[in-house]
Design a protein around this motif. Structure first.
Motif, PDB file in Angstrom:
ATOM      1  N   TRP A   1      10.130  63.699 112.604  1.00 21.28           N
ATOM      2  CA  TRP A   1      10.856  64.409 113.650  1.00 21.28           C
ATOM      3  C   TRP A   1      12.168  63.711 114.015  1.00 21.28           C
ATOM      4  N   GLY A   2      12.147  62.371 114.036  1.00 24.60           N
ATOM      5  CA  GLY A   2      13.345  61.636 114.415  1.00 24.60           C
ATOM      6  C   GLY A   2      14.301  61.363 113.279  1.00 24.60           C
ATOM      7  N   HIS A   3      13.849  61.604 112.019  1.00 25.65           N
ATOM      8  CA  HIS A   3      14.679  61.420 110.830  1.00 25.65           C
ATOM      9  C   HIS A   3      15.250  59.997 110.749  1.00 25.65           C
ATOM     10  N   ALA A   4      14.412  59.021 111.119  1.00 28.47           N
ATOM     11  CA  ALA A   4      14.827  57.625 110.976  1.00 28.47           C
ATOM     12  C   ALA A   4      14.910  57.265 109.497  1.00 28.47           C
ATOM     13  N   ALA A   5      15.635  56.187 109.206  1.00 27.84           N
ATOM     14  CA  ALA A   5      15.807  55.766 107.809  1.00 27.84           C
ATOM     15  C   ALA A   5      14.476  55.278 107.246  1.00 27.84           C
ATOM     16  N   LEU A   6      14.064  55.848 106.130  1.00 29.32           N
ATOM     17  CA  LEU A   6      12.809  55.470 105.487  1.00 29.32           C
ATOM     18  C   LEU A   6      12.977  54.170 104.716  1.00 29.32           C
ATOM     19  N   PRO A   7      11.854  53.446 104.463  1.00 27.34           N
ATOM     20  CA  PRO A   7      11.944  52.226 103.651  1.00 27.34           C
ATOM     21  C   PRO A   7      12.443  52.535 102.244  1.00 27.34           C
ATOM     22  N   ASN A   8      12.899  51.503 101.579  1.00 29.26           N
ATOM     23  CA  ASN A   8      13.398  51.662 100.210  1.00 29.26           C
ATOM     24  C   ASN A   8      12.307  52.225  99.307  1.00 29.26           C
ATOM     25  N   GLY A   9      12.692  53.175  98.473  1.00 32.02           N
ATOM     26  CA  GLY A   9      11.755  53.764  97.523  1.00 32.02           C
ATOM     27  C   GLY A   9      10.984  54.952  98.058  1.00 32.02           C
ATOM     28  N   VAL A  10      11.171  55.307  99.339  1.00 34.92           N
ATOM     29  CA  VAL A  10      10.464  56.436  99.944  1.00 34.92           C
ATOM     30  C   VAL A  10      11.486  57.491 100.347  1.00 34.92           C
ATOM     31  N   THR A  11      11.285  58.715  99.878  1.00 36.23           N
ATOM     32  CA  THR A  11      12.193  59.820 100.210  1.00 36.23           C
ATOM     33  C   THR A  11      11.547  60.720 101.263  1.00 36.23           C
ATOM     34  N   TYR A  12      12.384  61.494 101.955  1.00 37.56           N
ATOM     35  CA  TYR A  12      11.852  62.437 102.943  1.00 37.56           C
ATOM     36  C   TYR A  12      10.979  63.491 102.282  1.00 37.56           C
ATOM     37  N   ALA A  13      11.337  63.875 101.059  1.00 38.86           N
ATOM     38  CA  ALA A  13      10.516  64.865 100.342  1.00 38.86           C
ATOM     39  C   ALA A  13       9.113  64.317 100.089  1.00 38.86           C
ATOM     40  N   ALA A  14       9.034  63.068  99.629  1.00 39.33           N
ATOM     41  CA  ALA A  14       7.729  62.465  99.370  1.00 39.33           C
ATOM     42  C   ALA A  14       6.951  62.289 100.667  1.00 39.33           C
ATOM     43  N   TYR A  15       7.637  61.888 101.741  1.00 37.01           N
ATOM     44  CA  TYR A  15       6.958  61.686 103.021  1.00 37.01           C
ATOM     45  C   TYR A  15       6.381  62.997 103.549  1.00 37.01           C
ATOM     46  N   ALA A  16       7.125  64.073 103.395  1.00 28.82           N
ATOM     47  CA  ALA A  16       6.679  65.362 103.930  1.00 28.82           C
ATOM     48  C   ALA A  16       5.623  66.012 103.052  1.00 28.82           C
ATOM     49  N   HIS A  17       5.821  65.986 101.741  1.00 35.21           N
ATOM     50  CA  HIS A  17       4.969  66.772 100.847  1.00 35.21           C
ATOM     51  C   HIS A  17       3.581  66.176 100.688  1.00 35.21           C
ATOM     52  N   ARG A  18       3.460  64.848 100.687  1.00 34.32           N
ATOM     53  CA  ARG A  18       2.166  64.232 100.408  1.00 34.32           C
ATOM     54  C   ARG A  18       1.141  64.514 101.495  1.00 34.32           C
ATOM     55  N   GLY A  19       1.605  64.664 102.741  1.00 31.60           N
ATOM     56  CA  GLY A  19       0.645  64.822 103.827  1.00 31.60           C
ATOM     57  C   GLY A  19       0.405  66.239 104.284  1.00 31.60           C
ATOM     58  N   ALA A  20       0.979  67.213 103.599  1.00 29.27           N
ATOM     59  CA  ALA A  20       0.880  68.591 104.079  1.00 29.27           C
ATOM     60  C   ALA A  20      -0.560  69.076 104.152  1.00 29.27           C
ATOM     61  N   TYR A  21      -1.401  68.687 103.212  1.00 33.33           N
ATOM     62  CA  TYR A  21      -2.784  69.163 103.176  1.00 33.33           C
ATOM     63  C   TYR A  21      -3.792  68.064 103.489  1.00 33.33           C
ATOM     64  N   VAL A  22      -3.484  66.825 103.104  1.00 31.72           N
ATOM     65  CA  VAL A  22      -4.449  65.737 103.291  1.00 31.72           C
ATOM     66  C   VAL A  22      -4.728  65.495 104.767  1.00 31.72           C
ATOM     67  N   LEU A  23      -3.703  65.598 105.611  1.00 31.92           N
ATOM     68  CA  LEU A  23      -3.899  65.333 107.029  1.00 31.92           C
ATOM     69  C   LEU A  23      -4.797  66.369 107.685  1.00 31.92           C
ATOM     70  N   ILE A  24      -4.868  67.575 107.137  1.00 34.17           N
ATOM     71  CA  ILE A  24      -5.804  68.567 107.674  1.00 34.17           C
ATOM     72  C   ILE A  24      -7.237  68.133 107.401  1.00 34.17           C
ATOM     73  N   VAL A  25      -7.486  67.557 106.225  1.00 28.53           N
ATOM     74  CA  VAL A  25      -8.813  67.007 105.938  1.00 28.53           C
ATOM     75  C   VAL A  25      -9.140  65.908 106.942  1.00 28.53           C
ATOM     76  N   THR A  26      -8.160  65.078 107.260  1.00 29.18           N
ATOM     77  CA  THR A  26      -8.361  64.028 108.253  1.00 29.18           C
ATOM     78  C   THR A  26      -8.718  64.623 109.607  1.00 29.18           C
ATOM     79  N   ALA A  27      -7.996  65.664 110.019  1.00 31.63           N
ATOM     80  CA  ALA A  27      -8.270  66.298 111.309  1.00 31.63           C
ATOM     81  C   ALA A  27      -9.657  66.939 111.340  1.00 31.63           C
ATOM     82  N   LEU A  28     -10.079  67.558 110.239  1.00 32.02           N
ATOM     83  CA  LEU A  28     -11.414  68.159 110.189  1.00 32.02           C
ATOM     84  C   LEU A  28     -12.504  67.098 110.292  1.00 32.02           C
ATOM     85  N   LEU A  29     -12.316  65.979 109.588  1.00 30.81           N
ATOM     86  CA  LEU A  29     -13.283  64.883 109.672  1.00 30.81           C
ATOM     87  C   LEU A  29     -13.328  64.331 111.097  1.00 30.81           C
ATOM     88  N   ALA A  30     -12.158  64.228 111.713  1.00 27.71           N
ATOM     89  CA  ALA A  30     -12.108  63.765 113.103  1.00 27.71           C
ATOM     90  C   ALA A  30     -12.823  64.748 114.025  1.00 27.71           C
TER      91      ALA A  30
END
Length: 493
Positions: A266-295
């Protein structure tokens, strides 16, 4: 302190054994770093054996005198000197004999003479490795310690699962965990590695938990316990003590993920080296829902009336805080999915995932209402089924084919947006309801002959359907009205 006294099942002795097991597990980690993965044998082996002997002597130093400790130190240094010079066929057995002798001389008051290394080898290398399982079973007989382990089993196990899910969904957390991977080797848990850990623990245990004499069986049978006063296994594992430890740990873990999402997503802060915004956004689109269901499943268990009524007053606030973090997690997942769709277009599966995420967030809110209003589990099930039914019923009135097609065209590269180019094959797959979107796409790219051909095919399908009254639908009729008045309408040749 005699060996038999050290082996009696007193609380102090049991606590000592647990401390020794923790030290042994630390030495297993050291063995993994120094000896595993086919590394050439060199300084790592004498370093590990030196650490093993040192730990064995220091943990059990109370079993002998200061004079023997000084003599053991001399043997220890003399044994290490040859391998420091060079590890070979001569220096290694010398080191092994001298280190075994040093451990025995420092910790066994009765050890002496030339039989010292033979006695040490027999107890530490031949008999000792087979004592691991019986000793652990003996340790678990102490109910208070077993209960403590059971109380922490759920928090640590589920906490580890959440950490792994966050690492899959969040490349920043994965990058943090890579620091502990030792060039990635520690993250590769294989059967061979697990066997190595088990064998290493079996070999390390007799050095840490020394026992030079035969174990003396207790003369008093352990029948004086009052089992009716001990809590049951289920109440221990899923009781208030477990719940409050779990909620504290989980709130901390989820807070880390929430803060990272707030900063990067949300804040669009600078990501660490080697990490892109695309990778940060795309990897968690579905996995975090599994986390929420388990929670959500754990919140249902933690929110049982008998736990919230008899447990700590902190349980309800911790549950509410954790549910709020899970709702934020779902909102972040929706934002991730939105960024994913902006990059790769909208599809049926992605639209279904969006609807499912909204249902999960509403389900979490219902869980809080159930706890706050002290409703039974049947109420929660009914309310979720009602929400699901309403959602499915409402979707029947939404022209999903047209929604997807319109979105993809409006956010395409041809429309001057950041999305992908128009996928005419997918538009054709959506069927005739995509015709209005294709018309707009043709206005953007009038020279695109493929769009014209695709429109002709879909137009023929629509005309075929409308020609037979048995294929009539109100949605099809509305589309036909659009086609009859649209200036791009052309009869397919």
């Amino acid at each position: 302190m005699t060996a038999s006294a050290e082996l009696t099942a007193t609380p102090a002795a049991s606590d000592s054994r647990w401390l020794k097991l923790a030290i042994a597990l630390g030495l297993v980690g050291m063995a993994d770093i120094l000896l595993y993965d086919g590394r050439p044998i060199g300084l790592g082996l004498p370093l590990f054996l030196a650490a093993l002997a040192t730990a064995g002597i220091l943990v059990n130093v109370a079993m002998t005198s200061r004079a023997r400790l000084i003599g053991a130190t001399a043997l220890f240094v003399a044994g290490l000197a040859p391998v420091v010079e060079n590890l070979g066929l001569l220096s290694f057995p010398i080191m092994l004999v001298m280190i075994l002798s040093a451990v025995a001389f420092a910790t066994d008051p009765g050890a002496r003479g030339f039989t010292l290394p033979l006695t040490a080898a027999r107890q530490l290398l031949l008999i000792g490795p087979f004592r691991l399982v019986p000793d652990i079973i003996m340790m678990l007989r102490d109910h208070s310690l077993t209960r403590a382990l059971l109380v922490w089993s759920i928090p640590l196990t589920l906490g580890g699962v959440f950490v792994l899910l966050f690492a899959v969904a969040n490349p920043v957390i994965a990058q943090w965990l890579d620091v502990f991977s030792f060039d990635g080797s520690a993250s590769e848990l294989t059967t061979a590695r697990a066997i190595f850990w088990l064998l290493a623990l079996s070999m390390i245990w007799p050095f840490v938990h020394l026992r030079w004499r035969q174990r003396v069986e207790p003369t008093q049978p352990a029948v004086d316990r009052e089992p009716d006063q001990a809590p049951s296994l289920l109440s221990t594992v899923l009781g208030p003590a477990t719940v409050i430890r779990s909620l504290i740990l989980f709130n901390v873990l989820f807070a880390i993920q929430t803060i990272l999402d707030g900063a990067y997503l949300w804040g669009h802060a600078a990501l660490p080296n080697g990490v892109t915004y695309a990778a940060y956004a795309h990897r968690g689109a579905y996995v975090l829902i599994v986390t929420a269901l388990l929670a959500a499943v754990f919140v249902i268990v933690a929110g049982r009336s008998e736990i919230t009524a008899t447990g700590s007053p902190l349980i309800r606030p911790l549950i509410y805080l954790w549910v709020a973090q899970n709702v934020l997690l779902v909102v972040s997942s929706i934002q991730r999915l939105h960024m994913y769709v902006d990059t790769y277009a909208l599809t049926y599966w992605r639209l279904a995932a969006l609807i499912w995420m909204i249902l999960v967030a509403m389900g979490l809110v219902l869980i809080v209402l159930r706890i706050a209003l002290d409703k039974p589990s049947a109420w929660l099930i009914r309310m979720n089924l009602v929400m699901l039914s309403i959602t499915i019923y409402a979707c029947t009135f939404v022209n999903l084919d047209a929604v997807i097609a319109d979105y993809n065209v409006a956010h395409s590269r041809e429309a001057g947006r950041s999305g992908p180019s128009i996928d005419s094959d997918y538009l054709v797959w959506l069927g005739p309801q995509a015709l209005p979107a294709i018309d707009r796409a043709m206005l953007m790219s009038p020279s695109d002959r493929r769009l014209t051909a695709d429109r002709d095919r879909l137009l023929l399908q629509q005309q075929t359907r409308m020609a037979d009254w048995r294929s009539w639908s109100f949605r099809g009729w509305r589309l036909q009205r659009y086609l009859d008045t649209h200036p791009l309408l052309q009869n397919p040749s």
